[in-house]
Design a protein around this motif. Structure first.
Motif: not given
Length: 561
Positions: A187-208
């Motif tokens: 999961i990558m993102g342009d610099i202004p959107y990198t703040h949301a990457i940890p939350q997105i990754a954690q939600r995906l891990r929680d979903d398996g």
């Protein structure tokens, strides 16, 4: 149909035009949001820790509306920090001993000077060290997205800021795209959107999802994922990056898209910056670069037969840009071609169109802005990597599965090639036996333009590099051979291309052979008046016209206009 502006009455020239009041966009951020968005506290702490006294604040154009308020917050917080400085308190305790008042002690502390850089010399993603040095700045605070290219002279404080993003829409798009929960996804993102990457990754891990990698910012454009961390297995073996798919938040720069498409399994782009964040129907689309790669390769083959290159210096801040310039000049020189260097700010079609004798341009800039895709330019513009491909021999040129945007990587690759070279090829080139009449033809094989199929007569105006090496490396005892070689080359240069001070100049040849216009009045023959003895008679001096454009007067006679 309205008349063109050139047909307006002449009196309008002298009329004062009312200034146009441009309505500036007001900032939509509250004081609290501004404080958080521009990380005022962290900026003040880093300035204090670095003990910098002259600070340049660099804003992109769309953030200039917030610049005065950010300036005021930083100025006030720095002032408050000086008052609370422990060193000032320590000096205040010794007022009786030093015979100084607390106010005088406070004045001994040097105040920080802030300066807003309103217009960047180059791209907004690059740190503008040139403008900062004009203000004698000791540090630059760079706001907004950045290419993170290493700087050459000044330290930098990066304030990336952040843009809102609909996390629910991102998760929905990811789950629809990657139904297999064992898929390897970065999961990558342009610099202004990198703040949301940890939350997105954690939600995906929680979903398996088992193989989700959240990238973090890394100031290294030469990384396999430029300026981003990579999985541990990729660090040991970069080829394993082919197993990973990339999900990118917002549209990446064209250069980054080319790099990713040739290094990873697939690239999907979520249009985070294309619409309202409240809409949940955004879907990611797979990026395709086949057409772009074909177009870039067509430009490369087109410029392979160009005799004169122009090198555009589009940065004075990125480290190693001088080495990159030398690298490009060496490539062009070894190919027997000529190069001219131009230092420009922001590249546009009008600037480069002034030099029509240039057959192609090479941009030396940051890795993001070097790739220029536009049909407005009179001649094609390529990158240093594409220059290497263009100047490769036709029977050796191969468009491999790679794209290099950062010229530091090219310099590193060249250094490895030099270190691995055993020098055998050079020793073979310097041996010359017999005379030139017994040697095979010193002319290069004929070269043709791949697009038109026509023969290119002046593809190598500077001569073959091998011949120059031979002329320089012949031993001192072989005087006759050396003279034969040098005289042959000089004769060809004088006969074919114009020279300046004995140096071949394709630019001068272009002026001589193709530019026929000599200036205004060149089609009139200048005739002088002569007296009876044949000497030129000087014109009689008389007072000329004076006044303003609306009504001239001749001398003191106001009636003659």
């Amino acid at each position: 149909m309205a008349a063109p502006i050139l047909s307006t009455p002449a009196e309008h020239i002298l009329e004062e035009i009312s200034p146009i009041n441009v309505a500036l966009k007001e900032s939509a951020l509250s004081e609290e949001q501004l404080y958080v968005q521009y990380e005022i506290k962290r900026t003040v702490n880093e300035i204090r820790a670095g003990k910098w006294k002259r600070i340049a604040l660099q804003f992109p154009d769309h953030m200039l509306v917030d610049a005065p308020r950010v300036f005021q917050h930083l100025q006030q917080d720095l002032k408050n920090a000086r008052k609370n400085d422990s060193s000032v308190d320590l000096l205040a305790k010794n007022v009786a001993n030093t015979q100084m008042s607390s106010a005088d002690i406070t004045k001994t502390v040097v105040e920080e000077t802030l300066c807003i850089l309103g217009d960047t010399s180059y791209g907004a993603c690059c740190v503008d060290e040139v403008a900062a040095e004009h203000t004698d700045a000791e540090v630059v605070v760079h706001y907004g997205r950045s290419c993170l290219s290493p700087t050459a002279r000044l330290p930098v404080i990066y304030i990336y800021t952040s843009n809102p993003i609909n996390v629910q829409a991102v998760l929905a798009s990811l789950k629809d795209l990657y139904t297999d929960k064992n898929e390897h996804v970065c999961i990558m993102g342009d610099i202004p959107y990198t703040h949301a990457i940890p939350q997105i990754a954690q939600r995906l891990r929680d979903d398996g999802y088992n193989n989700i990698f959240e990238t973090k910012l890394l100031r290294d454009p030469s990384s396999p994922l430029p300026n981003r961390t990579v999985p541990s297995e990729v660090e040991s073996d970069p080829e394993t990056l082919k197993r990973w798919a990339v999900f990118h938040l917002s549209s990446p720069p064209t250069s980054l898209l080319l790099i990713l498409s040739l290094r990873v399994k697939s690239v999907h782009i979520f249009p985070a910056d294309s619409g309202s964040t409240s809409e949940a129907n955004h879907t990611a689309e797979e990026a395709s670069t086949h057409q772009l790669l074909r177009r870039r390769y067509a430009l490369v083959t087109r410029l392979s037969s160009v005799p004169v290159f122009g090198i555009l210096i589009n940065t004075l801040s990125v480290s190693n840009y001088m080495q990159a310039l030398q690298h490009c000049q060496d490539l062009i020189k070894r190919a027997g071609k000529k190069s001219y260097v131009f230092v420009v700010g922001k590249v546009n079609a009008a600037k480069v169109a002034n030099f029509s004798e240039i057959g192609g341009w090479v941009v030396i800039g940051c890795w993001e802005s070097s790739l220029i895709e536009s049909k407005d330019f009179y001649r094609p513009i390529i990158t240093p990597f594409e220059l290497e491909v263009a100047l490769t021999k036709d029977d050796e040129r191969v468009w491999g599965a790679e794209w290099i945007g950062d010229f530091s990587t090219l310099l590193g690759r060249e250094k490895k090639a030099v270190d691995n070279d055993d020098g055998q090829d050079e020793s073979e080139d310097i041996e010359i036996e017999g005379n030139w009449q017994d040697q095979s033809s010193d002319d290069e094989p004929p070269e043709f333009d791949f697009r038109t199929g026509k023969y290119v007569s002046h593809s190598r105006p500077m001569g073959a590099a091998k011949q120059r090496n031979e002329s320089k490396s012949v031993s001192a005892g072989s005087t006759e051979k050396r003279n034969l070689v040098s005289s042959a080359l000089i004769q060809r240069a004088k006969g074919d291309i114009a020279t300046i001070n004995g140096i071949v100049s394709p630019g001068a040849e272009y002026f001589r052979s193709k530019r026929t216009w000599q200036g205004l009045g060149s089609d009139y023959e200048i005739a002088y008046e002569r007296d009876a003895d044949g000497k030129i008679q000087g014109a009689t001096m008389e007072e000329g016209r004076g006044g303003v454009a609306k009504g001239y007067s001749v001398g003191e006679d106001k009636n003659k206009t």
